[in-house]
Design an enzyme around this catalytic site. Structure first.
Site, PDB file in Angstrom:
ATOM      1  N   ASP A 112      -1.022   3.660   4.741  1.00 47.32           N
ATOM      2  CA  ASP A 112      -2.372   2.693   5.833  1.00 47.32           C
ATOM      3  C   ASP A 112      -2.023   3.663   7.181  1.00 47.32           C
ATOM      4  O   ASP A 112      -0.946   3.982   7.762  1.00 47.32           O
ATOM      5  CB  ASP A 112      -1.150   1.480   6.338  1.00 47.32           C
ATOM      6  CG  ASP A 112      -2.582   0.849   7.031  1.00 47.32           C
ATOM      7  OD1 ASP A 112      -3.709   0.979   6.961  1.00 47.32           O
ATOM      8  OD2 ASP A 112      -1.618  -0.467   7.714  1.00 47.32           O
ATOM      9  N   ARG A 138       0.893  -1.159   0.088  1.00 44.27           N
ATOM     10  CA  ARG A 138       0.119  -0.381   0.229  1.00 44.27           C
ATOM     11  C   ARG A 138       0.701   1.105   0.082  1.00 44.27           C
ATOM     12  O   ARG A 138       2.031   0.997   0.922  1.00 44.27           O
ATOM     13  CB  ARG A 138      -0.819   0.525   1.649  1.00 44.27           C
ATOM     14  CG  ARG A 138      -0.328  -0.041   3.056  1.00 44.27           C
ATOM     15  CD  ARG A 138      -1.641  -0.882   3.733  1.00 44.27           C
ATOM     16  NE  ARG A 138      -1.454  -1.846   3.778  1.00 44.27           N
ATOM     17  CZ  ARG A 138      -0.984  -2.630   4.794  1.00 44.27           C
ATOM     18  NH1 ARG A 138      -1.410  -2.625   5.215  1.00 44.27           N
ATOM     19  NH2 ARG A 138      -1.022  -4.339   4.373  1.00 44.27           N
ATOM     20  N   ASP A 169      -3.245   4.236  10.473  1.00 41.06           N
ATOM     21  CA  ASP A 169      -4.451   3.158  12.105  1.00 41.06           C
ATOM     22  C   ASP A 169      -4.944   4.177  13.205  1.00 41.06           C
ATOM     23  O   ASP A 169      -3.958   4.993  13.858  1.00 41.06           O
ATOM     24  CB  ASP A 169      -3.856   2.591  12.245  1.00 41.06           C
ATOM     25  CG  ASP A 169      -3.902   0.737  11.110  1.00 41.06           C
ATOM     26  OD1 ASP A 169      -5.245   1.143  10.653  1.00 41.06           O
ATOM     27  OD2 ASP A 169      -3.687   0.081  11.145  1.00 41.06           O
TER      28      ASP A 169
END
Length: 159
Positions: A95, A92, A97
């Site tokens: 990312d 990716r 989170d």
């Protein structure tokens, strides 16, 4: 205003640059102020191994946004960076989170806080311990203590 901790990761299209640009994008979000950030860490992939190493970091922000609104904004940043969700643990561009929001415990279909697996992940806990060694991670203890108990093979702090 709440403090929140966000994990960042990338393994495509100059990952260090992606993480640094993402930190700037997070700091520019309305209602969000970047307080501090960890160093970047090079990390071997977990789950799906046939991909480049990741660059990971964490940051702490102060925000007036609700946890759900903050997560929505982070997902929009990912999308702006070209994130495409193909399969679990896939390579990716970016990312993001949401790991922790000060004083918030939440478990919905959209968001679980604290992040349910963060204490098991060296690529999260080493940067967090680097940034905030004494930060409490749910009922698991201080970041530095958790990080010390994890297998850190494949996780290397960058200069």
């Amino acid at each position: 205003m709440n403090r929140a901790v966000i994990a960042l990761g990338s393994n495509l299209e100059n990952p260090v640059q992606q993480v640094e640009a993402a930190l700037a994008a997070i700091a520019a979000l309305p209602g969000v102020s970047l307080l501090r950030r960890s160093a970047c860490y090079q990390t071997a992939p977990v789950g799906y191994a046939d991909q480049p190493d990741f660059i990971n970091a964490v940051c702490e922000v102060q925000t007036s946004l609700s946890p759900e609104a903050l997560l929505t904004a982070l997902l929009e940043v990912e999308q702006a960076f070209g994130r495409v969700r193909t399969f679990r643990n896939a390579p990716r561009v970016l990312d993001l989170d949401l790991l922790l929001v000060e004083g918030v415990v939440l478990d919905t279909d959209f968001l679980t806080l604290p992040h349910p697996r963060m204490h098991e992940r060296a690529f999260v806990m080493l940067p967090l311990a680097d940034m905030a060694a004494d930060m409490q991670v749910g009922n698991h203890g201080a970041a530095a203590d958790i990080a010390a108990g994890l297998d850190a093979a494949g996780v290397k702090r960058l200069a």
